[in-house]
Scaffold this active site. Sequence first.
Site, PDB file in Angstrom:
ATOM      1  CG  ASP A  93      34.847  43.200  37.364  1.00  0.00           C
ATOM      2  OD1 ASP A  93      35.674  44.025  37.790  1.00  0.00           O
ATOM      3  OD2 ASP A  93      34.232  42.405  38.105  1.00  0.00           O
ATOM      4  CD  GLN A 190      36.450  41.459  47.616  1.00  0.00           C
ATOM      5  OE1 GLN A 190      37.364  42.075  48.196  1.00  0.00           O
ATOM      6  NE2 GLN A 190      36.143  41.709  46.336  1.00  0.00           N
ATOM      7  CG  ASP A 267      41.771  42.938  34.821  1.00  0.00           C
ATOM      8  OD1 ASP A 267      41.566  42.390  35.923  1.00  0.00           O
ATOM      9  OD2 ASP A 267      41.546  44.158  34.599  1.00  0.00           O
TER      10      ASP A 267
END
Length: 373
Positions: A93, A190, A267
């Site tokens: 990340d 987003q 994840d």
Amino acid sequence: MTQSFQFSLLATDGAARRGEVSMPRGTIRTPAFMPVGTAGTVKAMYMDQVRDLGADIILGNTYHLMLRPGAERVARLGGLHEFARWPHPILTDSGGFQVMSLAQLRKLSEKGVTFKSHIDGVVHEMSPERSIEIQGLLGSDIQMQLDECVALPAERDVIERSMELSLRWADRCKIAFGDQPGRAMFGIVQGGDDEALRVRSAEALTGLDLKGYAVGGLAVGEPQPVMLAMLDAVCPALPQHKPRYLMGVGTPDDIVKSVQRGIDMFDCVMPTRAGRHGLAYTRHGKINLRNARHAEDSRPLDAESDCPAARDYSRAYLHHLVKAGEALGGMLLTWNNLSYYQSLMQGLRDAIEAGRLADHAAALAEGWARGDL
Ligand SMILES: CC1(C)O[C@H]2[C@@H](O1)[C@@]1(COC(C)(C)O1)O[C@@H]2CNc1nc2cc3nc(N)[nH]c(=O)c3cc2[nH]1
């Protein structure tokens, strides 16, 4: 062994996909769950154990590793794969999310984020370019763009401005990433809880022709229906033949419902963190081993599991370890939980291949609802 990054779509069942990501360090069978190895370790697990459970890839964090032991130091020591003895693919990340959720005194501008380390208070600047540089120093196989994960609820214009900043940062990350054969950089969609902004973000990122796309800004405490509604909007707006990664998700139920909507990679800290806190994930639902009702229960968590932690230890013993704060308690429950998550993913991959995902999802939900017999 391929020298490139290839995603192959092997089967579909409705919007769900069975695929494979092939990379120089190995193949990732999707849908895939990535155990979280934040600081270069999947907490309470040996890497060989993580591999033996069926994990094809693990996640690392730029934020944690840049602060300690430092990206340049990891590079001098041969990179994260060598350092942590994990020779298979690693996704990292980019750090933006962790800065906003863990660092003190952080400032965000067009340039990037400035923050004080939660470890020693040292001030750090992280631009999109520096985030990609750090991920390259770590030797990351799949690198995430630097983005801003806006906290919800938020006004539409705040979400829009944040989403547009992340798009500009995606462009800068693509340039900084350049051409790294066999590695990939994923964009991050987003747009908060606004479907139109989500679609705009997905379409703009698709225009950058990246190797994969993550869905960010979710799993930050919003109700599951809100998260699923965003997936219903975003997945159809993303390319069919590129992998889709839902960041930070989730519970077994979250994962099943997201796979049904077209997500390929996941994840989540849940299985490892919950394991360290005495919680077991099983096909009969969650079992809290702190509960006194287990004190003399000689049954294992799951006699039919092929994981020794689930099959060979009594609940009474696990309860004792957890109550006593013994390290072995967290180790065994983490082992059980990651084993359960990987078997969940294998079951989903098999069900999609056989075209029976709906029935399989119903059977899973029934098992969780039936609870612990
Ligand atoms: C900070 C920590 C350890 O990460 C977990 C967990 O706390 C916590 C905190 O509260 C719950 C919801 C229970 O889960 O949220 C994390 C799991 N959700 C999540 N991870 C994400 C990672 C992300 N990375 C990037 N670059 N961009 C994103 O938009 C993004 C969104 C994400 N959403």
